[in-house]
Design a protein around this motif. Structure first.
Motif, PDB file in Angstrom:
ATOM      1  N   THR A  71       0.807  -1.229   0.000  1.00 11.84           N
ATOM      2  CA  THR A  71       0.000   0.000   0.000  1.00 11.84           C
ATOM      3  C   THR A  71       0.835   1.272   0.000  1.00 11.84           C
ATOM      4  O   THR A  71       0.341   2.339   0.351  1.00 11.84           O
ATOM      5  N   ASP A  72       2.095   1.178  -0.422  1.00  5.14           N
ATOM      6  CA  ASP A  72       2.951   2.362  -0.518  1.00  5.14           C
ATOM      7  C   ASP A  72       2.617   3.099  -1.819  1.00  5.14           C
ATOM      8  O   ASP A  72       3.322   2.997  -2.820  1.00  5.14           O
ATOM      9  N   ALA A  73       1.513   3.836  -1.791  1.00  6.02           N
ATOM     10  CA  ALA A  73       1.021   4.496  -3.003  1.00  6.02           C
ATOM     11  C   ALA A  73       2.017   5.496  -3.590  1.00  6.02           C
ATOM     12  O   ALA A  73       2.190   5.530  -4.816  1.00  6.02           O
ATOM     13  N   PHE A 142      -6.391  -0.689   3.215  1.00  5.09           N
ATOM     14  CA  PHE A 142      -6.554  -1.067   1.820  1.00  5.09           C
ATOM     15  C   PHE A 142      -7.551  -0.169   1.102  1.00  5.09           C
ATOM     16  O   PHE A 142      -7.369   0.150  -0.081  1.00  5.09           O
ATOM     17  N   PHE A 143      -8.605   0.282   1.774  1.00  8.41           N
ATOM     18  CA  PHE A 143      -9.568   1.149   1.104  1.00  8.41           C
ATOM     19  C   PHE A 143      -8.990   2.546   0.875  1.00  8.41           C
ATOM     20  O   PHE A 143      -9.314   3.199  -0.119  1.00  8.41           O
ATOM     21  N   ALA A 144      -8.118   3.006   1.773  1.00  8.40           N
ATOM     22  CA  ALA A 144      -7.407   4.260   1.524  1.00  8.40           C
ATOM     23  C   ALA A 144      -6.476   4.112   0.328  1.00  8.40           C
ATOM     24  O   ALA A 144      -6.405   4.995  -0.542  1.00  8.40           O
ATOM     25  N   PHE A 145      -5.773   2.988   0.262  1.00 10.87           N
ATOM     26  CA  PHE A 145      -4.920   2.727  -0.893  1.00 10.87           C
ATOM     27  C   PHE A 145      -5.745   2.711  -2.175  1.00 10.87           C
ATOM     28  O   PHE A 145      -5.299   3.171  -3.219  1.00 10.87           O
ATOM     29  N   GLY A 146      -6.969   2.172  -2.092  1.00 14.01           N
ATOM     30  CA  GLY A 146      -7.842   2.163  -3.256  1.00 14.01           C
ATOM     31  C   GLY A 146      -8.102   3.553  -3.809  1.00 14.01           C
ATOM     32  O   GLY A 146      -8.235   3.731  -5.025  1.00 14.01           O
ATOM     33  N   MET A 147      -8.177   4.554  -2.933  1.00 12.36           N
ATOM     34  CA  MET A 147      -8.349   5.932  -3.396  1.00 12.36           C
ATOM     35  C   MET A 147      -7.148   6.374  -4.232  1.00 12.36           C
ATOM     36  O   MET A 147      -7.301   7.003  -5.286  1.00 12.36           O
ATOM     37  N   HIS A 148      -5.951   6.061  -3.748  1.00 14.24           N
ATOM     38  CA  HIS A 148      -4.742   6.422  -4.496  1.00 14.24           C
ATOM     39  C   HIS A 148      -4.663   5.647  -5.814  1.00 14.24           C
ATOM     40  O   HIS A 148      -4.300   6.201  -6.864  1.00 14.24           O
ATOM     41  N   CYS A 149      -5.023   4.367  -5.743  1.00 12.76           N
ATOM     42  CA  CYS A 149      -4.938   3.520  -6.930  1.00 12.76           C
ATOM     43  C   CYS A 149      -5.921   4.001  -7.989  1.00 12.76           C
ATOM     44  O   CYS A 149      -5.590   4.083  -9.176  1.00 12.76           O
ATOM     45  N   HIS A 150      -7.128   4.330  -7.570  1.00 11.90           N
ATOM     46  CA  HIS A 150      -8.118   4.746  -8.550  1.00 11.90           C
ATOM     47  C   HIS A 150      -7.799   6.127  -9.118  1.00 11.90           C
ATOM     48  O   HIS A 150      -8.126   6.410 -10.279  1.00 11.90           O
TER      49      HIS A 150
END
Length: 269
Positions: A71-73, A142-150
């Motif tokens: 999760t290291d965005a 993981f859901f915070a990482f999802g923000m960065h990923c999206h």
């Protein structure tokens, strides 16, 4: 009440889809390869979990190291490797991370039980509530990482569609852009509205809300102005009981939602 618990995360789940020896990060390859390796290690650990043992926890230093690598965005997206210039590969990466978060959410809730009807549904809801209590830190990470990923996906889509005039975009491509915008918006709205769900701790909400605020402009730019107005309205009561730690991120999101212009991918929504 069960509706409030489950719906945002179900939407998240729809959008996206270790060996016993942990690999030290000293020999990291590129960030994409490292994400894939660490994800595989965490997924293998999760596959071995039982109701008695539980899922891997961030309190375990080895597990925490895997979470950090996955999760290291900033490392993954600020200077993305060649693989992440491809939309399909990037979508697959986001789905993989989201599916890990969803697995924490659904853990044990689908196991066979000697119940039926309303009793079975209540037992499954109770299990999800227990998972939120047990694994909220893991899920919110993981859901915070999802923000960065999206946000990375949004950038790739914007780059693709800005390469030609809007009136030259074909019907199928318009539909593709519309589907992407609607799916992205559903995910973003779900995360933002966690601020009003009582089952997350303040620290967990802060983690997710700050990630949402960081990418507020990019996500809002996908939304039709009436949708922005509705989301803004849904947050009207959020200040009544909000913890002060959440106020700055929420203010950033509200400011982005107040913009009424529609350019770029927004026009395909």
């Amino acid at each position: 009440m069960s509706f409030l618990i489950s719906m945002p995360l179900r939407r998240l789940g729809r959008l996206f889809c270790l060996s016993s020896v942990l690999v030290a990060p000293a020999a990291w390859a590129d960030s994409y390869t490292d994400f894939q390796q660490a994800s595989g290690q965490l997924e293998a650990l999760m596959a071995k979990a039982t109701m008695q043992s539980g899922l891997p926890r961030l309190g375990d230093p080895g597990v925490a190291a895997l979470f950090e690598r996955i999760t290291d965005a900033p490392r993954l997206f600020q200077a993305p490797v060649a693989a992440l210039q491809d939309l399909n590969q990037s979508v697959a990466l986001c789905e993989r991370a989201t599916n890990i978060g969803k697995a924490y959410y659904t853990f044990g809730s689908e196991r066979p039980l000697p119940l039926s009807g309303a009793e079975l549904q209540q037992a499954r809801t109770d299990q999800v509530t227990q998972n939120l209590a047990n694994y909220g830190d893991e899920m919110s990470t993981f859901f915070a990482f999802g923000m960065h990923c999206h946000a990375h996906l949004i950038g790739l889509m914007e780059q693709e569609f800005s390469a030609q005039p809007a009136d030259a975009v074909s019907g199928p491509e318009r539909m593709r852009a519309r589907a992407f915008s609607k799916g992205s918006t559903t995910m973003y709205v779900g995360v933002v509205q966690f601020v009003q769900v009582p089952f997350w701790s303040v620290a967990q909400k802060k983690r997710m809300l700050e990630a949402a605020a960081q990418h507020a402009s990019a996500n809002v730019a996908l939304m039709a102005p009436p949708l922005r107005e509705r989301l803004l309205g849904s947050l009207a009561q959020a200040d009544q009981d909000i913890d002060p730690a959440l106020a700055p991120a929420l203010a950033t999101i509200r400011q982005a939602l107040s913009v009424t212009t529609c350019t770029g991918l927004c026009q395909y929504y």
